[in-house]
Design an enzyme around this catalytic site. Sequence first.
Site, PDB file in Angstrom:
ATOM      1  N   HIS A 136       0.809  -1.228   0.000  1.00  0.00           N
ATOM      2  CA  HIS A 136       0.000   0.000   0.000  1.00  0.00           C
ATOM      3  C   HIS A 136       0.838   1.273   0.000  1.00  0.00           C
ATOM      4  CE1 HIS A 136      -3.637  -2.257   0.544  1.00  0.00           C
ATOM      5  NE2 HIS A 136      -3.291  -2.710   1.739  1.00  0.00           N
ATOM      6  N   GLY A 144      -2.092   1.702   5.312  1.00  0.00           N
ATOM      7  CA  GLY A 144      -2.432   0.305   5.512  1.00  0.00           C
ATOM      8  C   GLY A 144      -1.333  -0.537   6.124  1.00  0.00           C
ATOM      9  N   ASP A 260      -4.997 -12.876   4.565  1.00  0.00           N
ATOM     10  CA  ASP A 260      -6.182 -12.267   5.155  1.00  0.00           C
ATOM     11  C   ASP A 260      -7.465 -12.552   4.383  1.00  0.00           C
ATOM     12  OD1 ASP A 260      -4.957 -10.749   3.213  1.00  0.00           O
ATOM     13  OD2 ASP A 260      -4.857  -8.912   4.391  1.00  0.00           O
TER      14      ASP A 260
END
Length: 383
Positions: A136, A144, A260
């Site tokens: 990011h 992030g 994630d």
Amino acid sequence: MKDLKAVFFFSPIWDRINYPTGCPFDTGRAGKTRSTLKSMGILGGSQQREVEPEKATRAEMEKFHDPAYLDALENAEKGDLPPEAFAMGIGTPDCPVFIGMTEYIASAVGASLTGARMILSGEANIVFNPAGGYHHAGPKEASGFCYVNDVVLAAMELADAEKRVLFLDIDVHHGDGVQNAFLERDDVMTISIHENGKTLYPGTGFENEIGHGKGKGYDVNIPLPVGTYDAAYIRAFREAALPLIKKYNPDVFVIELGMDALAGDPLAHLHLTNNAYVDIIKDILKLEKPILAVGGGGYNVEATVRSWALLWNVLCGEDDHDMGIGLGGVMLESTDWLGGLRDRVLITDGGIRDTVDTEINRVITYIRENVFPLHKPTRVGGR
């Protein structure tokens, strides 16, 4: 992979320095993955070795990042955090200031750069930096949990050596920083498979974001709906991403192994098991190209560690620790692992499957109609 030369990066710095308590990002995942691999006897041997990386230098970071931004990072750790630094994303809840921050960044980023150089020199053809994946970060912005973009720097290192680079991002969040860095280039192709920006940070990565100018068609986004399950995820990869990968025919892969998207991750809404990632990595391995893998997200630490250990095993050509259940299981830190490294198969509600499939069909159709035509047939031989 033939003539496997695999390198797993680890630095004691990653255990010693961590983000502040309460921040979801846990630098200890790398050390826990290493410990898991060692306890199971799947780190070491004649074809794989552990290497402590060199730290990235200020000059190396300046190849992508603005000097004033790097100054602000260094000054913030010393207690100097003016409004200008905060405007750069430094000191925010997702990019907090902490003791040892700049040392940690230099080590984590250095591992990706060291890995890229080892691939270029022929010292390695499989590299994993579990502390990497800061996709990011922008030239002048922290975002992030990401301060310095190791992915961009490593891809630049490879591209500067005249290698065609394919960045595959399977983190649940869109790799906006990497996409933006190569938006107008065709020597680095970025493919990001992530939860739709309508429901998840950073709110970008829609299928119509395909690059500009010379780079048109070389930035590919596959946004996924809430509840995406293994079979749908694999289908999206094989029908929308894999044909483009084969047409592009890269010299080297950079892969972000963010975990994630696994079911139960506290920061996202997909419904995957680590079995989906195994299938994708195996598809990539069939192409017989060097791979630089980096960590990325994963906020259920136990699930992330188990999955990274599994994927390292697969990257090294082994998949023997694949029986039994994992989700919700106990990590025993020994060869008596209850259920091994793979997750159990999850059952997905039929109504959710129909909704997910309809949306994924739409995205696949868009990419086939708007991105596929921009690419010529697979090249033969050299560049």
